[in-house]
Scaffold this motif. Structure first.
Motif, short mmCIF file in Angstrom:
data_model
loop_
_atom_site.label_atom_id
_atom_site.label_comp_id
_atom_site.label_asym_id
_atom_site.label_seq_id
_atom_site.Cartn_x
_atom_site.Cartn_y
_atom_site.Cartn_z
N ALA A 62 0.83 -1.20 0.00
CA ALA A 62 0.00 0.00 0.00
C ALA A 62 0.87 1.25 0.00
CB ALA A 62 -0.94 -0.01 1.19
N THR A 63 1.90 1.26 0.82
CA THR A 63 2.80 2.41 0.87
C THR A 63 3.50 2.60 -0.47
OG1 THR A 63 3.15 2.07 3.22
CG2 THR A 63 4.76 3.41 2.09
N PHE A 64 3.94 1.50 -1.06
CA PHE A 64 4.60 1.55 -2.36
C PHE A 64 3.64 2.14 -3.40
CE2 PHE A 64 5.64 -0.57 -6.41
CZ PHE A 64 6.91 -0.09 -6.58
N GLU A 65 2.41 1.65 -3.43
CA GLU A 65 1.42 2.16 -4.37
C GLU A 65 1.14 3.64 -4.14
OE1 GLU A 65 0.15 0.56 -6.95
OE2 GLU A 65 1.24 -1.27 -6.44
N GLN A 66 1.09 4.05 -2.89
CA GLN A 66 0.84 5.46 -2.57
C GLN A 66 1.96 6.34 -3.11
OE1 GLN A 66 0.42 5.35 1.67
NE2 GLN A 66 -1.75 4.80 1.60
N VAL A 67 3.20 5.88 -2.97
CA VAL A 67 4.35 6.66 -3.46
C VAL A 67 4.27 6.80 -4.98
CG1 VAL A 67 6.85 6.64 -3.79
CG2 VAL A 67 5.89 6.15 -1.55
N ILE A 116 14.64 4.45 -9.19
CA ILE A 116 14.46 3.53 -8.07
C ILE A 116 14.85 4.21 -6.75
CG2 ILE A 116 15.29 1.39 -6.99
CD1 ILE A 116 15.48 0.28 -9.93
N ARG A 117 15.98 4.92 -6.76
CA ARG A 117 16.42 5.64 -5.55
C ARG A 117 15.38 6.67 -5.11
NH1 ARG A 117 21.32 6.34 -8.28
NH2 ARG A 117 22.64 4.54 -7.91
N LYS A 118 14.83 7.39 -6.09
CA LYS A 118 13.84 8.43 -5.78
C LYS A 118 12.61 7.81 -5.13
CE LYS A 118 11.51 12.46 -7.65
NZ LYS A 118 12.22 13.48 -6.89
N VAL A 119 12.13 6.70 -5.67
CA VAL A 119 10.96 6.02 -5.10
C VAL A 119 11.28 5.56 -3.68
CG1 VAL A 119 9.48 3.99 -5.27
CG2 VAL A 119 9.96 5.35 -7.31
N LEU A 120 12.43 4.94 -3.50
CA LEU A 120 12.80 4.45 -2.17
C LEU A 120 12.98 5.58 -1.18
CD1 LEU A 120 15.29 1.57 -3.11
CD2 LEU A 120 12.90 1.37 -2.34
N ASP A 121 13.50 6.72 -1.64
CA ASP A 121 13.67 7.87 -0.75
C ASP A 121 12.33 8.43 -0.27
OD1 ASP A 121 16.41 7.75 -0.94
OD2 ASP A 121 16.59 9.39 -2.39
N LEU A 122 11.28 8.23 -1.07
CA LEU A 122 9.97 8.75 -0.72
C LEU A 122 9.15 7.81 0.18
CD1 LEU A 122 8.99 10.31 -4.16
CD2 LEU A 122 9.70 11.52 -2.09
#
Length: 87
Positions: free
Chosen positions: A14-19, A80-86
């Motif tokens: 869910a958190t991944f989808e929200q990002v 990928i880094r940007k997504v993980l940072d968020l």
């Protein structure tokens, strides 16, 4: 060396989808760009993305170029880094 999918995709879907959805809205991404972004951060290759989305490899490259441009980034790893940072 390529990270495993488990290392890239967080435990909370869910958190991944929200990002991803937040990025899509913020950077005015098309539905297709969001679909490709989801596959990119899961480390699908261009041929795998093309097969999964039923588009050509050149069309995948076109969408990736648009995604990179909208995000102000230059590579898959940067995205990928940007997504993980968020998260």
């Amino acid at each position: 060396m390529k990270n495993s999918v488990q290392e890239v995709v967080p435990k909370s879907k869910a958190t991944f989808e929200q990002v991803i959805n937040s990025m899509a809205a913020r950077y005015d991404m098309t539905q297709r760009e969001v679909e490709i972004l989801n596959l990119l951060v899961r480390q699908y290759s261009n041929p795998e993305i093309a097969e999964k989305t039923n588009i050509t490899r050149n069309t995948v490259k076109f969408h990736l170029k648009n995604i990179y441009g909208k995000l102000g980034l230059v590579s898959r790893q940067d995205v990928i880094r940007k997504v993980l940072d968020l998260l």
